[in-house]
Design a protein around this motif. Sequence first.
Motif, mmCIF file in Angstrom:
data_model
loop_
_atom_site.group_PDB
_atom_site.id
_atom_site.type_symbol
_atom_site.label_atom_id
_atom_site.label_comp_id
_atom_site.label_asym_id
_atom_site.label_seq_id
_atom_site.Cartn_x
_atom_site.Cartn_y
_atom_site.Cartn_z
ATOM 1 N N ASP A 55 0.827 -1.211 0.000
ATOM 2 C CA ASP A 55 0.000 0.000 0.000
ATOM 3 C C ASP A 55 0.856 1.254 0.000
ATOM 4 N N ALA A 56 2.149 1.118 -0.281
ATOM 5 C CA ALA A 56 3.027 2.284 -0.331
ATOM 6 C C ALA A 56 2.574 3.237 -1.425
ATOM 7 N N ARG A 57 2.825 4.513 -1.221
ATOM 8 C CA ARG A 57 2.540 5.508 -2.259
ATOM 9 C C ARG A 57 3.821 5.752 -3.039
ATOM 10 N N PHE A 58 3.751 5.496 -4.346
ATOM 11 C CA PHE A 58 4.930 5.578 -5.195
ATOM 12 C C PHE A 58 4.930 6.880 -5.976
ATOM 13 N N ARG A 59 5.805 7.796 -5.555
ATOM 14 C CA ARG A 59 6.003 9.051 -6.286
ATOM 15 C C ARG A 59 7.285 9.031 -7.118
ATOM 16 N N GLY A 60 8.113 8.022 -6.908
ATOM 17 C CA GLY A 60 9.313 7.845 -7.709
ATOM 18 C C GLY A 60 9.093 6.713 -8.703
ATOM 19 N N LEU A 61 9.469 6.945 -9.964
ATOM 20 C CA LEU A 61 9.295 5.955 -11.022
ATOM 21 C C LEU A 61 10.469 6.052 -11.988
ATOM 22 N N ALA A 62 11.130 4.943 -12.245
ATOM 23 C CA ALA A 62 12.185 4.867 -13.251
ATOM 24 C C ALA A 62 11.809 3.744 -14.206
ATOM 25 N N GLY A 76 9.996 3.884 2.953
ATOM 26 C CA GLY A 76 11.310 3.483 2.466
ATOM 27 C C GLY A 76 11.281 2.380 1.437
ATOM 28 N N THR A 77 10.190 2.303 0.670
ATOM 29 C CA THR A 77 9.965 1.170 -0.228
ATOM 30 C C THR A 77 10.543 1.395 -1.616
ATOM 31 N N VAL A 78 11.248 0.404 -2.123
ATOM 32 C CA VAL A 78 11.653 0.333 -3.522
ATOM 33 C C VAL A 78 11.268 -1.041 -4.053
ATOM 34 N N LEU A 79 10.541 -1.057 -5.174
ATOM 35 C CA LEU A 79 10.189 -2.300 -5.850
ATOM 36 C C LEU A 79 10.772 -2.277 -7.255
ATOM 37 N N ARG A 80 11.024 -3.489 -7.781
ATOM 38 C CA ARG A 80 11.539 -3.623 -9.144
ATOM 39 C C ARG A 80 10.841 -4.782 -9.835
ATOM 40 N N THR A 81 10.499 -4.575 -11.107
ATOM 41 C CA THR A 81 9.995 -5.664 -11.945
ATOM 42 C C THR A 81 10.893 -5.819 -13.157
ATOM 43 N N VAL A 82 11.087 -7.056 -13.581
ATOM 44 C CA VAL A 82 11.832 -7.328 -14.812
ATOM 45 C C VAL A 82 11.001 -8.180 -15.769
ATOM 46 N N ILE A 104 13.553 8.077 -7.925
ATOM 47 C CA ILE A 104 14.460 6.992 -8.252
ATOM 48 C C ILE A 104 14.877 7.143 -9.707
ATOM 49 N N GLU A 105 16.148 6.968 -9.971
ATOM 50 C CA GLU A 105 16.697 7.054 -11.325
ATOM 51 C C GLU A 105 17.407 5.737 -11.614
ATOM 52 N N ALA A 106 17.060 5.103 -12.732
ATOM 53 C CA ALA A 106 17.652 3.813 -13.081
ATOM 54 C C ALA A 106 18.210 3.855 -14.494
ATOM 55 N N PHE A 107 19.316 3.155 -14.698
ATOM 56 C CA PHE A 107 19.943 3.084 -16.008
ATOM 57 C C PHE A 107 19.638 1.765 -16.712
ATOM 58 N N ASP A 108 19.317 0.745 -15.944
ATOM 59 C CA ASP A 108 18.979 -0.564 -16.484
ATOM 60 C C ASP A 108 18.390 -1.383 -15.347
ATOM 61 N N ALA A 109 18.361 -2.703 -15.492
ATOM 62 C CA ALA A 109 17.751 -3.560 -14.477
ATOM 63 C C ALA A 109 18.618 -3.716 -13.237
ATOM 64 N N ARG A 110 19.875 -3.291 -13.295
ATOM 65 C CA ARG A 110 20.788 -3.502 -12.178
ATOM 66 C C ARG A 110 21.201 -2.213 -11.482
ATOM 67 N N ARG A 111 21.329 -1.122 -12.235
ATOM 68 C CA ARG A 111 21.883 0.115 -11.668
ATOM 69 C C ARG A 111 20.786 1.145 -11.434
ATOM 70 N N ALA A 112 20.701 1.637 -10.192
ATOM 71 C CA ALA A 112 19.694 2.640 -9.842
ATOM 72 C C ALA A 112 20.169 3.441 -8.643
ATOM 73 N N LEU A 113 19.589 4.651 -8.503
ATOM 74 C CA LEU A 113 19.812 5.493 -7.333
ATOM 75 C C LEU A 113 18.467 5.951 -6.800
ATOM 76 N N ALA A 114 18.316 5.963 -5.494
ATOM 77 C CA ALA A 114 17.074 6.383 -4.844
ATOM 78 C C ALA A 114 17.359 7.558 -3.923
ATOM 79 N N MET A 151 16.048 14.330 -8.250
ATOM 80 C CA MET A 151 17.310 14.075 -8.926
ATOM 81 C C MET A 151 17.079 14.011 -10.435
ATOM 82 N N THR A 152 18.161 14.164 -11.197
ATOM 83 C CA THR A 152 18.138 13.875 -12.629
ATOM 84 C C THR A 152 19.542 13.500 -13.057
ATOM 85 N N PHE A 153 19.632 12.704 -14.137
ATOM 86 C CA PHE A 153 20.931 12.305 -14.668
ATOM 87 C C PHE A 153 21.006 12.625 -16.150
#
Length: 370
Positions: A55-62, A76-82, A104-114, A151-153
């Motif tokens: 039930d977390a509210r997700f305002r970060g999306l990569a 403090g929730t981070v979820l990932r789907t592949v 959250i900023e992600a470059f691929d399925a492995r690398r991300a920053l929150a 953040m931005t990259f």
Amino acid sequence: MRLLAVGMCAAALVGVLAAPAQARPSALPGPGPAADLASGSVAGLGWALKPTGTDARFRGLAAVDRSTAWVSGSHGTVLRTVDGGRSWGDVSPPGAAGLELRDIEAFDARRALALSIGEGPDSRVWRTEDGGASWTETFRNPDPRAFYDCMTFFDPAHGLAVSDPVDGKFRILSTADGGRSWRVLPNAGMPDALPGEAGFAASGQCLVSAGRNDVWLATGGGANARVLHSADRGLTWSAADSTVPAGDPAKGVFGLAFRDRGHGLAVGGDYRTGEASPRAGAVSADAGRTWRPAGAPPPAYRSGVAWVPYTGVVALAVGPTGTDLTLDAGRNWRPLATGSFDTVACTADLTCWAAGEKGRVARLEVGAGE
């Protein structure tokens, strides 16, 4: 590249809503099915919810592509789907419980920053290189006056984060090594903040970039809702008034999207439930130096906005009361769906994702019901 996915989302948007010829993308990539979609032979297009089990509210999306997406939010929730949202892994950073991970900023399925938000040490950055199996805290704000929002990259090495004003100016944090280390940039090139002016940590889109050097910062809370622009990765900035109403701590520009260094969209309004948000959309064609109001703006407060790649004219805006669509580069918006979302992103394979309250994450699909 998945040819079936490429072209489907954007072409379906145009086809389903019968856009006039001049608004249609002229060179969508993709195979034959795109032509059928553009002809209007699709039953409908909407958000297909991808249950997250939280039930977390997700305002970060990569959003990385059709298969891979990361979301971050409350508790403090981070979820990932592949696998396109069929399943989600809880990859929350240790020690983040109780914090608000608003970007959250992600470059691929492995690398991300929150990024977590808050005063003083509540503003932190974590980095992962193994899909969230382990995280390293790479920044913890030492200044009780600072409050980091977004953040931005520019690329996998160079990125920025922004804090609400400290000593009368927005504070910019910079990395040149993929977020392993950070430094505060000098503020000599930053214009003075207006009284009461701040950024909104509502969608991870108050700080956005395009290309190698250009970055934009959205503000509210002051007498005017402004967009600040830097063409040198945050060293010097210019400020422009947007046409989105401000003059109140709850009003301003909440989300930005630039499809290139020239063409931008701004959305916002008044985030308080039931309050009117006239002129909730604005457009720029000169790198944010000037803004003009949308002729038919979103009908209510919107916190997130995203271009559909390759189209040049198609974009989505989301907020608690629904999703809106533009087929003419932000000049006019029309409703697409009514479900609540806080943030939206579209990927190079023309997949669009949205995330928001009560664990809601969705992917835009043909024939979806929401």
